[in-house]
Motif scaffolding. Structure first.
Motif, mmCIF file in Angstrom:
data_model
loop_
_atom_site.group_PDB
_atom_site.id
_atom_site.type_symbol
_atom_site.label_atom_id
_atom_site.label_comp_id
_atom_site.label_asym_id
_atom_site.label_seq_id
_atom_site.Cartn_x
_atom_site.Cartn_y
_atom_site.Cartn_z
ATOM 1 N N TRP A 1 -1.883 14.636 -3.352
ATOM 2 C CA TRP A 1 -2.825 14.054 -4.312
ATOM 3 C C TRP A 1 -4.193 14.658 -4.032
ATOM 4 O O TRP A 1 -5.004 14.135 -3.277
ATOM 5 N N ASP B 1 0.801 -1.225 0.000
ATOM 6 C CA ASP B 1 0.000 0.000 0.000
ATOM 7 C C ASP B 1 0.833 1.274 0.000
ATOM 8 O O ASP B 1 0.296 2.361 -0.208
ATOM 9 N N LYS C 1 -9.013 13.483 -7.633
ATOM 10 C CA LYS C 1 -9.287 12.067 -7.950
ATOM 11 C C LYS C 1 -8.466 11.097 -7.113
ATOM 12 O O LYS C 1 -8.118 10.018 -7.567
ATOM 13 N N ASN C 2 -8.202 11.475 -5.880
ATOM 14 C CA ASN C 2 -7.519 10.588 -4.944
ATOM 15 C C ASN C 2 -8.551 9.602 -4.407
ATOM 16 O O ASN C 2 -9.515 10.002 -3.765
ATOM 17 N N PRO C 3 -8.382 8.290 -4.676
ATOM 18 C CA PRO C 3 -9.384 7.328 -4.224
ATOM 19 C C PRO C 3 -9.507 7.252 -2.696
ATOM 20 O O PRO C 3 -10.516 6.777 -2.194
ATOM 21 N N ASP C 4 -8.504 7.732 -1.964
ATOM 22 C CA ASP C 4 -8.590 7.730 -0.501
ATOM 23 C C ASP C 4 -9.424 8.880 0.044
ATOM 24 O O ASP C 4 -9.724 8.928 1.221
ATOM 25 N N ASN C 5 -9.782 9.844 -0.820
ATOM 26 C CA ASN C 5 -10.580 11.009 -0.399
ATOM 27 C C ASN C 5 -12.007 10.883 -0.925
ATOM 28 O O ASN C 5 -12.496 11.708 -1.662
ATOM 29 N N LYS C 6 -12.676 9.853 -0.516
ATOM 30 C CA LYS C 6 -14.040 9.605 -1.012
ATOM 31 C C LYS C 6 -15.056 10.441 -0.301
ATOM 32 O O LYS C 6 -14.984 10.827 0.767
ATOM 33 N N LYS D 1 1.505 4.101 -4.471
ATOM 34 C CA LYS D 1 0.210 4.649 -4.889
ATOM 35 C C LYS D 1 -0.007 4.461 -6.383
ATOM 36 O O LYS D 1 -1.080 4.075 -6.811
#
Length: 96
Positions: A88, A33, A91-96, A36
């Motif tokens: 990031w 993980d 479109k950072n997938p961790d910032n949903k 990125k």
């Protein structure tokens, strides 16, 4: 903290990149993980001539250690490696 590793290959070292690619990909996979995303830069001839790798590390020294342990770096592929803190934001997938 995220860090962007901006790596430029030495001129005329494509074969070294190809010869070391499997070890490089295995190394990136081993980061889990912490990695990125990553991929090669391409020249006008559409052949790889560098890499962009974004990793998570506790600090710049830890990011440098990860960069130095990459098989591409150990093989002497890169003419330069710039390590920069990176945010990031889009479109950072961790910032949903």
């Amino acid at each position: 903290m995220l860090y962007a590793l901006i790596c430029n290959d030495k001129t005329d070292h494509l074969q070294l990149r190809l010869d070391t690619r499997t070890a490089h990909l295995e190394y990136l996979d081993s980061l889990g993980d912490r990695l990125k995303f990553a991929g090669p830069f391409l020249g006008a001839d559409a052949k790889p001539n560098g890499s962009l790798v974004v990793i998570e590390a506790s600090d710049l020294a830890a990011a440098r250690k990860l960069a130095d342990n990459d098989p591409y770096a150990k093989a002497g592929l890169f003419s330069s490696v710039d390590i920069r803190p990176w945010n990031w934001a889009i479109k950072n997938p961790d910032n949903k």
